[in-house]
Enzyme design. Sequence first.
Site, PDB file in Angstrom:
ATOM      1  N   LYS A 291      57.177  33.521  11.663  1.00 31.17           N
ATOM      2  CA  LYS A 291      57.419  34.743  12.485  1.00 31.17           C
ATOM      3  C   LYS A 291      58.891  35.288  12.408  1.00 31.17           C
ATOM      4  O   LYS A 291      59.717  34.527  12.842  1.00 31.17           O
ATOM      5  CB  LYS A 291      57.156  34.381  13.923  1.00 31.17           C
ATOM      6  CG  LYS A 291      57.068  35.942  14.769  1.00 31.17           C
ATOM      7  CD  LYS A 291      55.838  36.452  14.550  1.00 31.17           C
ATOM      8  CE  LYS A 291      55.825  37.805  15.779  1.00 31.17           C
ATOM      9  NZ  LYS A 291      54.671  38.348  15.507  1.00 31.17           N
TER      10      LYS A 291
ATOM     11  N   GLU B 254      53.786  36.480   9.614  1.00 33.86           N
ATOM     12  CA  GLU B 254      53.122  37.370  10.651  1.00 33.86           C
ATOM     13  C   GLU B 254      54.222  38.372  11.186  1.00 33.86           C
ATOM     14  O   GLU B 254      55.247  37.901  11.862  1.00 33.86           O
ATOM     15  CB  GLU B 254      52.746  36.718  11.834  1.00 33.86           C
ATOM     16  CG  GLU B 254      51.771  37.585  12.668  1.00 33.86           C
ATOM     17  CD  GLU B 254      51.710  37.014  14.126  1.00 33.86           C
ATOM     18  OE1 GLU B 254      51.410  37.657  14.994  1.00 33.86           O
ATOM     19  OE2 GLU B 254      51.524  35.783  14.202  1.00 33.86           O
TER      20      GLU B 254
ATOM     21  N   PRO C  75      35.570  37.395  16.539  1.00 30.31           N
ATOM     22  CA  PRO C  75      34.868  37.832  17.860  1.00 30.31           C
ATOM     23  C   PRO C  75      35.830  38.131  19.009  1.00 30.31           C
ATOM     24  O   PRO C  75      36.915  37.472  19.160  1.00 30.31           O
ATOM     25  CB  PRO C  75      33.928  36.739  18.273  1.00 30.31           C
ATOM     26  CG  PRO C  75      34.574  35.481  17.481  1.00 30.31           C
ATOM     27  CD  PRO C  75      35.222  35.877  16.158  1.00 30.31           C
TER      28      PRO C  75
END
Length: 238
Positions: A37, A109, A200
Amino acid sequence: MPVLVITGTGTEVGKTVTTAAVAAAALAAGRSVAVLKPAQTGVLPGECGDADEVARLAGPVTTVELARYPEPLAPATAARRAGLAPVRPSEVAEATAKLATEYDLVLVEGAGGLLVRFDDEGGTLADAARLLDAPVLVVASASLGTLNTTELTARELRRQDLDLIGVVIGSWPDNADLASRCNLADLPVSAGAPLLGALPAGAGTYPAPDFRARAASWLSPQLGGTWNAAAFVSAQAH
């Protein structure tokens, strides 16, 4: 691929949970994984950041933060306001390249979207990806408006000669509306790249063992999973 850069079409599109799913699928396949990160904003010292959340969901990954700033702002702004040094794309590339010598897969990310600034000179995640010559995965929302932000991101990646490998929907609703269902067919057209998965809604709240067991079913084989785009689109059409 030894390095994968993961960006979003904006904030809150499911980038961190998608990163966790890619990490979990890689771990299940026996690969060692590191998650970098570059700049964590909006988190105080001692609090859990995005990389920590990836590790909680995915399992035993190595996590690295290059900088942490307390206010929830773009990294360049947050660094300036905190009186702290910004992160430079060259630092991101250097740290990633080092990790890539030690791990089978390094996931980088980003913060927010592709062109969010790391420093006041305009350095971005795109610059780091170019220095690394690494492919980029775009995480997008399913809902109305996503076609515009996805195409803008894809066009910028191509303008900078970066390799867009595909798009993952970061949060697929339980009861998808008409726009979301239509976007399944339209997103690959807007991106000029394949749809590589759909997570989902609420996947990040799953118990970690359930998340790890199911992660591969949300991602295409290109990302280490078993998800089939054609079958998913067909199922949602009914």
